[in-house]
Scaffold this active site. Structure first.
Site, PDB file in Angstrom:
ATOM      1  N   GLY A  17       0.846  -1.190   0.000  1.00  0.00           N
ATOM      2  CA  GLY A  17       0.000   0.000   0.000  1.00  0.00           C
ATOM      3  C   GLY A  17       0.880   1.238   0.000  1.00  0.00           C
ATOM      4  O   GLY A  17       0.510   2.282   0.537  1.00  0.00           O
ATOM      5  N   LEU A  22      -2.099   6.648   3.703  1.00  0.00           N
ATOM      6  CA  LEU A  22      -1.298   6.609   4.927  1.00  0.00           C
ATOM      7  C   LEU A  22       0.188   6.734   4.605  1.00  0.00           C
ATOM      8  O   LEU A  22       0.922   7.448   5.307  1.00  0.00           O
ATOM      9  CB  LEU A  22      -1.565   5.311   5.695  1.00  0.00           C
ATOM     10  CG  LEU A  22      -0.822   5.168   7.024  1.00  0.00           C
ATOM     11  CD1 LEU A  22      -1.251   6.255   8.008  1.00  0.00           C
ATOM     12  CD2 LEU A  22      -1.050   3.788   7.632  1.00  0.00           C
ATOM     13  N   ARG A  51      -0.237  -2.306  -6.431  1.00  0.00           N
ATOM     14  CA  ARG A  51      -0.591  -2.932  -7.709  1.00  0.00           C
ATOM     15  C   ARG A  51      -0.195  -2.061  -8.897  1.00  0.00           C
ATOM     16  O   ARG A  51       0.086  -2.560  -9.974  1.00  0.00           O
ATOM     17  CB  ARG A  51      -2.095  -3.203  -7.760  1.00  0.00           C
ATOM     18  CG  ARG A  51      -2.563  -4.280  -6.797  1.00  0.00           C
ATOM     19  CD  ARG A  51      -4.024  -4.622  -7.026  1.00  0.00           C
ATOM     20  NE  ARG A  51      -4.245  -5.211  -8.344  1.00  0.00           N
ATOM     21  CZ  ARG A  51      -5.444  -5.574  -8.797  1.00  0.00           C
ATOM     22  NH1 ARG A  51      -6.517  -5.393  -8.053  1.00  0.00           N
ATOM     23  NH2 ARG A  51      -5.573  -6.114  -9.988  1.00  0.00           N
ATOM     24  N   GLU A 216     -13.132  15.546  17.995  1.00  0.00           N
ATOM     25  CA  GLU A 216     -12.709  15.932  16.651  1.00  0.00           C
ATOM     26  C   GLU A 216     -13.679  16.964  16.096  1.00  0.00           C
ATOM     27  O   GLU A 216     -14.888  16.907  16.356  1.00  0.00           O
ATOM     28  CB  GLU A 216     -12.661  14.718  15.728  1.00  0.00           C
ATOM     29  CG  GLU A 216     -11.694  13.624  16.166  1.00  0.00           C
ATOM     30  CD  GLU A 216     -11.734  12.433  15.238  1.00  0.00           C
ATOM     31  OE1 GLU A 216     -11.036  12.471  14.219  1.00  0.00           O
ATOM     32  OE2 GLU A 216     -12.490  11.477  15.526  1.00  0.00           O
ATOM     33  N   HIS A 240      -8.520   2.906  20.664  1.00  0.00           N
ATOM     34  CA  HIS A 240      -7.793   4.068  21.198  1.00  0.00           C
ATOM     35  C   HIS A 240      -8.123   4.341  22.665  1.00  0.00           C
ATOM     36  O   HIS A 240      -7.236   4.414  23.518  1.00  0.00           O
ATOM     37  CB  HIS A 240      -8.111   5.314  20.373  1.00  0.00           C
ATOM     38  CG  HIS A 240      -7.673   5.232  18.951  1.00  0.00           C
ATOM     39  ND1 HIS A 240      -6.545   4.550  18.550  1.00  0.00           N
ATOM     40  CD2 HIS A 240      -8.195   5.760  17.815  1.00  0.00           C
ATOM     41  CE1 HIS A 240      -6.404   4.668  17.241  1.00  0.00           C
ATOM     42  NE2 HIS A 240      -7.399   5.382  16.775  1.00  0.00           N
TER      43      HIS A 240
END
Length: 489
Positions: A17, A22, A51, A216, A240
Site C-alpha cells: 500500500g 497513509l 498494484r 474531533e 484508542h
C-alpha cells in the site's frame, strides 16, 4: 534540553500500500524526518509496493511530493530530501496474484532487519502473509505491521489473529495504534512509575473520577461508507480509548518489558464491568443550514444513509472491578464535529477531607490533565493563596508543562507517533503495540454492549455540529454531581 537520537540497525522496510493515503501522509514524511535526525543508517532501504505500475524514479517523485505537501519548509531541505530518496525503491505486486513477488524476493535482503508494513485492507493481510512465506521473502525474525481495524467484532478478530498466526509468531506481529506512539502517552507511564509523587495517590481512595476525551471537529467526510458500518464504539472506544484507559488503570509491571506491560493492560480489560444501558449515550451530528454560519452536512448526508442509526458520538461511564479502582468511575467520550479538537486524560482527585479555609472560598479539586493533542503536555491544577492583603483567599493555578516549552527548541520538534512506532518495529520492541489477546479481550467487552443497543433498536441522540455533544451526555455526569471538562475551540 537536547533529545538523544539512537540509530537503529540497517533494515529493509517494505510498505504494502506504498502509494496509499497513509504512506503519503504519515509513513514517508515520518521516515524522512527520522533520516534527517540521523536515526536511519546508510544501507537501509524503503521499498514501496502496490498494484500500480511504477519504477524507482516514479516512486521517488511520489515520495518527494508527499514530503513537500506534509512537511513545511523549515523541516526539509533539498539536499537531505535527495539523499533520503536514494534509499527508496518500488516493486509492483499483486496481493492476490503472483505478479511481482519474484522481483520483490530479489530486492529484500536476508542479512538485515526485515519489516513489512501492511498498509492495506485487513482482507489482504492473509494473502500478503502467505505469499511472503511461500516466496521465501520473510525470514524467521521478520516483522509485520498491521493497521486497525483489527476485526469488526470478536469473531472476526479471532479469525484475523488466526490467519496471521499461520505464518508469523506473535512476537513478529506489531498491531499499531498511533495513540500509543504519542509522547504524552509514554510520559503517562513515566509520571506514574518513575516518580514517588503520584503512584501512592493513584487509586480509589484519592481519585474521584477519571475522564478520557477524544474530540474531533471534522465529520466522517469521505469515510462515510466505512464509518457507517463501524461507528464511534468500534472506531475509537474499542481501541484508542481502551488503550488509554489501560495505561491509566493498570498495575505497575515488574519491569518496562513488552509482555510485562501488556500483561497488566490485559488484566484491566478483563476487570472492566459491563456498562449499564443508562450509562451509555450515543449521538449523531446534525447539519447546518448555512444561516449565519457555513453550511455543513449532517452525519446521515455524509454517510449517504438517511436512516442511519450509527453513532458519531459516544459517552459512557465504566467501572473496573479490582481493589485499586473499586467505586471510581471512568468517563469516556469521543465524537465527530465537536466544538474543538482535543485529546485529554483528566485525573480528578478528591477534595481534602476538611477545608480549614471554609466552603466560601470555592475550593476546587486537584486535576492532573494529560494533553495528547493538539498541544502535548501535562497540567496539574493546585490551590494557592491569591496574592495581596485582605485575608486568606484561595485561587486555582496550573503547574503547566508544555513539551515545546519545557524541552526547548530541540524538544519542541516532537517525533510523530508513526515515526516512533516504525523505529520501534525495527528495534524489535513491542511495548507500544497491542497483543492478540488484548484485541480479543477488548472485543469481548465491546460486543455485548453493541448487541444490546441493536436489539433494543436504540437510536442516537442528535447534536449540533460545533457543540460538546448531546445533552444526555452532560446529564451522564450531572446526575453524579460532576461535570465534563470543557472542550475548547
Amino acid at each position: 534540553m537536547v533529545s538523544r537520537v539512537i540509530p537503529v540497525d540497517p533494515f529493509d522496510l517494505v510498505v504494502f500500500g506504498g502509494t496509499g493515503d497513509l504512506a503519503r501522509r504519515k509513513i514517508l514524511p515520518g521516515l524522512y524526518r527520522r533520516y534527517v535526525a540521523g536515526q536511519i543508517p546508510e544501507g537501509s532501504r524503503i521499498i514501496g509496493s502496490a498494484r500500480g505500475d511504477m519504477d524507482d524514479a516514479g516512486y521517488r517523485d511520489f515520495a518527494s511530493e508527499a514530503i513537500s505537501e506534509f512537511l513545511d519548509g523549515t523541516k526539509r531541505d533539498p539536499q537531505s530530501v535527495a539523499r533520503f530518496l536514494d534509499h527508496l525503491y518500488y516493486v509492483p505486486t499483486d496481493a492476490r496474484g503472483e505478479n511481482g513477488w519474484p522481483d520483490l524476493a530479489k530486492r529484500v535482503r536476508a542479512d538485515v532487519v526485515q519489516a513489512f508494513y501492511f498498509s492495506v485492507a485487513p482482507s489482504l493481510f492473509g494473502d500478503l502473509a502467505e505469499r511472503l512465506h511461500r516466496h521465501g521473502i520473510a525470514g524467521p525474525e521478520a516483522r509485520i505491521v498491521v493497521e486497525k481495524p483489527f476485526g469488526r467484532d470478536l469473531e472476526t478478530a479471532k479469525e484475523l489473529n488466526a490467519t496471521l498466526a499461520e505464518h508469523f509468531d506473535e512476537s513478529q506481529i506489531y498491531r499499531i495504534d498511533h495513540y500509543l506512539g504519542k509522547e504524552t502517552v509514554q510520559n503517562l507511564m513515566a509520571v506514574r512509575f518513575a516518580n514517588i509523587l503520584f503512584e501512592p495517590l493513584w487509586n480509589a481512595r484519592h481519585v474521584d473520577h477519571v475522564q478520557i476525551t477524544v474530540a474531533e471537529t471534522v465529520g466522517v467526510g469521505g469515510r462515510g461508507a466505512y464509518y457507517d458500518t463501524s461507528g464511534a464504539m468500534r472506531d475509537m472506544v474499542q481501541n484508542h480509548l481502551m488503550q488509554l484507559l489501560c495505561l491509566i488503570a493498570m498495575e505497575p509491571p515488574y519491569r518496562f518489558d513488552p509482555d510485562a506491560v501488556r500483561d497488566e493492560k490485559l488484566k484491566v480489560i478483563r476487570a472492566l464491568l459491563p456498562a449499564a444501558p443508562e450509562d451509555i449515550v450515543r449521538g449523531q451530528y446534525r447539519g447546518r443550514t448555512g444561516k449565519g454560519s457555513p453550511k455543513q452536512a449532517s452525519y446521515s448526508e455524509d454517510a449517504e444513509n438517511p436512516s442511519s442509526t450509527t453513532e458519531s458520538f459516544i459517552a459512557m461511564k465504566v467501572h473496573i472491578a479490582n481493589w485499586r479502582w473499586k467505586g471510581t468511575p471512568f468517563y469516556l467520550r469521543t465524537g465527530k464535529r465537536l466544538r474543538g479538537r482535543a485529546s485529554e486524560i483528566a485525573i480528578v482527585f478528591k477534595e481534602v477531607p476538611h477545608s480549614i479555609f471554609g466552603d466560601e472560598e470555592g475550593w476546587r479539586e486537584n486535576v492532573l490533565s494529560i494533553r495528547l493533542q493538539p498541544d502535548e503536555g501535562m497540567t496539574l491544577s493546585v490551590m494557592i493563596k491569591e496574592p495581596g492583603p485582605g485575608g486568606m483567599r484561595l485561587t486555582e493555578v496550573p503547574l503547566d508543562m508544555s513539551f515545546a516549552e519545557a524541552l526547548g527548541e530541540d524538544g519542541a520538534d516532537i517525533p510523530d507517533a508513526y515515526e516512533r512506532l516504525i523505529m520501534d518495529v525495527i528495534r524489535g520492541n513491542q511495548t507500544l503495540f497491542m497483543r492478540g489477546d488484548e484485541v480479543e479481550a477488548a472485543w469481548a467487552w465491546t460486543d455485548p454492549l453493541i448487541a444490546a443497543w441493536e436489539a433494543r433498536g436504540d437510536k442516537p441522540k442528535g447534536y449540533d455540529a460545533g457543540s460538546s455533544g448531546p445533552e444526555d451526555a452532560l446529564m451522564l455526569l450531572h446526575r453524579d454531581e460532576r461535570r465534563w471538562r470543557e472542550i475548547r475551540e
